[in-house]
Design an enzyme around this catalytic site. Structure first.
Site, mmCIF file in Angstrom:
data_model
loop_
_atom_site.group_PDB
_atom_site.id
_atom_site.type_symbol
_atom_site.label_atom_id
_atom_site.label_comp_id
_atom_site.label_asym_id
_atom_site.label_seq_id
_atom_site.Cartn_x
_atom_site.Cartn_y
_atom_site.Cartn_z
ATOM 1 N N GLU A 146 29.242 14.818 76.535
ATOM 2 C CA GLU A 146 29.937 13.865 75.650
ATOM 3 C C GLU A 146 29.241 12.504 75.645
ATOM 4 O O GLU A 146 29.272 11.793 74.639
ATOM 5 C CB GLU A 146 31.411 13.770 76.064
ATOM 6 C CG GLU A 146 32.169 15.023 75.628
ATOM 7 C CD GLU A 146 33.141 15.580 76.634
ATOM 8 O OE1 GLU A 146 33.651 14.827 77.479
ATOM 9 O OE2 GLU A 146 33.390 16.810 76.585
ATOM 10 N N GLU A 175 26.011 23.029 81.489
ATOM 11 C CA GLU A 175 27.187 23.052 80.621
ATOM 12 C C GLU A 175 26.750 23.237 79.174
ATOM 13 O O GLU A 175 26.413 22.257 78.489
ATOM 14 C CB GLU A 175 27.962 21.741 80.747
ATOM 15 C CG GLU A 175 28.433 21.438 82.148
ATOM 16 C CD GLU A 175 29.565 20.430 82.136
ATOM 17 O OE1 GLU A 175 30.693 20.819 82.442
ATOM 18 O OE2 GLU A 175 29.324 19.271 81.773
ATOM 19 N N GLY A 204 35.224 22.595 76.249
ATOM 20 C CA GLY A 204 36.481 22.291 75.577
ATOM 21 C C GLY A 204 36.800 23.201 74.404
ATOM 22 O O GLY A 204 37.718 22.927 73.629
ATOM 23 N N HIS A 251 26.529 13.664 80.984
ATOM 24 C CA HIS A 251 27.529 14.611 80.471
ATOM 25 C C HIS A 251 27.346 14.794 78.960
ATOM 26 O O HIS A 251 26.975 13.852 78.256
ATOM 27 C CB HIS A 251 28.945 14.118 80.766
ATOM 28 C CG HIS A 251 29.965 15.156 80.423
ATOM 29 N ND1 HIS A 251 30.460 15.294 79.159
ATOM 30 C CD2 HIS A 251 30.514 16.153 81.157
ATOM 31 C CE1 HIS A 251 31.291 16.322 79.135
ATOM 32 N NE2 HIS A 251 31.341 16.855 80.333
ATOM 33 N N SER A 291 34.702 25.375 79.655
ATOM 34 C CA SER A 291 35.896 26.227 79.545
ATOM 35 C C SER A 291 36.090 27.131 80.756
ATOM 36 O O SER A 291 36.503 28.284 80.626
ATOM 37 C CB SER A 291 35.864 27.047 78.248
ATOM 38 O OG SER A 291 35.908 26.180 77.123
ATOM 39 N N LYS A 347 37.996 13.272 82.251
ATOM 40 C CA LYS A 347 37.641 12.659 80.962
ATOM 41 C C LYS A 347 38.603 11.504 80.635
ATOM 42 O O LYS A 347 39.041 10.798 81.542
ATOM 43 C CB LYS A 347 37.605 13.731 79.867
ATOM 44 C CG LYS A 347 36.711 14.908 80.275
ATOM 45 C CD LYS A 347 36.385 15.847 79.153
ATOM 46 C CE LYS A 347 35.488 16.964 79.690
ATOM 47 N NZ LYS A 347 35.029 17.879 78.661
ATOM 48 N N ASN A 368 36.549 16.974 86.051
ATOM 49 C CA ASN A 368 36.242 15.858 85.158
ATOM 50 C C ASN A 368 37.461 15.606 84.271
ATOM 51 O O ASN A 368 37.715 16.350 83.335
ATOM 52 C CB ASN A 368 35.004 16.229 84.324
ATOM 53 C CG ASN A 368 34.665 15.177 83.283
ATOM 54 O OD1 ASN A 368 35.248 14.087 83.273
ATOM 55 N ND2 ASN A 368 33.733 15.499 82.407
HETATM 56 P P1 PGA Z 1 35.974 21.945 79.784
HETATM 57 O O1 PGA Z 1 35.001 20.722 80.088
HETATM 58 O O2 PGA Z 1 36.225 22.645 81.098
HETATM 59 O O3 PGA Z 1 37.201 21.348 79.198
HETATM 60 O O4 PGA Z 1 35.244 22.841 78.820
HETATM 61 C C1 PGA Z 1 33.932 20.852 80.993
HETATM 62 C C2 PGA Z 1 33.173 19.562 81.129
HETATM 63 O O5 PGA Z 1 33.027 18.861 80.113
HETATM 64 O O6 PGA Z 1 32.691 19.201 82.210
#
Ligand code: PGA
Length: 258
Positions: free
Chosen positions: A101, A171, A177, A99, A217, A13, A11
């Site tokens: 976010e 997640e 993140g 997701h 992460s 983003k 992803n």
């Molecule tokens: P990240 O994001 O690996 O940067 O923690 C994962 C995601 O949002 O799918």
């Protein structure tokens, strides 16, 4: 136990630019081509979908293409939104729904997530439904309740025959993140509970066939321990998916775990 082939999503983003997205797609496609038994999907920003589709096709099709979001209406006065038909037109075969976010920065609720998921399925796309608890919910013992609600509402009115085109990504919001990863055991516990919810909704054989990714992460360093868990069937990767070598190493860890 049903043998599930792992799936790893990258992803991207709101990252990359036009040239960077094409270069990353080419590098990922080259990296994952020799890997057997793992499916790979990249999720670039909308505006680079067509170019990444072309780059992946030129690179021999080792990785599939997905979009990070969609809108459920077919067309019309929805300024700024992107329909599932448009995504298909740009070469996407996958889309993310819910997701964290989208849920927590853009305030999307479970009903909207469900509408998007069903619109994508209806159009023939495959969907990764993302679920996961916030830190305060984990600390107050609500992890399973939150995941169960998001899974039940996210998959509401989905036909059993459509489940084969769905992947769930667990997640935990506090792990995305942040550099904080769930321990393999904590992730496994959440995945097992999610699978039991799907079994209650769709039956045990369908639940056993469903792939559940871990996200939050994930790095090349921690992927192996996570992928070794019996109910973890791949990863949804954010930050580490922007580095082709590291993303390829995560895909290799998922392939080797099976
Ligand atoms: P990240 O994001 O690996 O940067 O923690 C994962 C995601 O949002 O799918």
């Amino acid at each position: 136990m049903t043998a599930r082939s792992p799936i790893v999503g990258g992803n991207w983003k709101m990252n990359t630019d036009r040239a960077g997205a094409v270069a990353l797609a080419r590098a990922v496609a080259a990296g994952v081509r020799p890997l057997a038994g793992v499916q790979t999907v990249v999720f670039p920003p909308f505006v680079y979908l067509s170019e990444v589709a072309a780059a992946l096709a030129q690179s021999g099709g080792g990785a599939s293409l997905g979009a990070q979001d969609c809108y459920h209406a077919e067309k019309g006065a929805f300024t700024g939104e992107i329909s599932v038909g448009m995504l298909k037109d740009c070469g996407a075969a996958w889309v993310l729904a819910g997701h964290s976010e989208r849920r927590h920065v853009m305030h999307e609720g479970d009903d909207l997530v469900n509408l998007k998921l069903r619109a994508a399925l209806h159009a023939g796309l495959s969907v990764i439904l993302c679920v996961g608890e916030k830190l305060e919910q984990r600390l107050t013992g609500q992890t399973d309740t939150v995941n169960e609600r998001q899974v039940r509402l996210g998959l509401r009115s989905v036909e059993p025959s459509e489940l084969a085109r769905i992947v769930i990504a667990y997640e935990p919001v506090w792990a995305i993140g942040t550099g904080k990863t769930a321990t393999p055991q904590d992730a496994q516990d959440a995945h097992r509970h999610i699978r039991s919810v799907v079994a209650d909704m769709f039956g045990t054989p369908a639940a056993n066939a469903l792939r559940i990714q871990y996200g939050g992460s994930v790095t090349a360093a921690n992927a192996q321990g996570l992928m070794a868990q019996p109910d973890i069937d791949g990863a949804l990767v954010g930050g580490a998916s922007l580095k082709a070598d590291e993303f390829t190493a995560i895909c290799a860890a998922a392939a080797n775990a099976r």
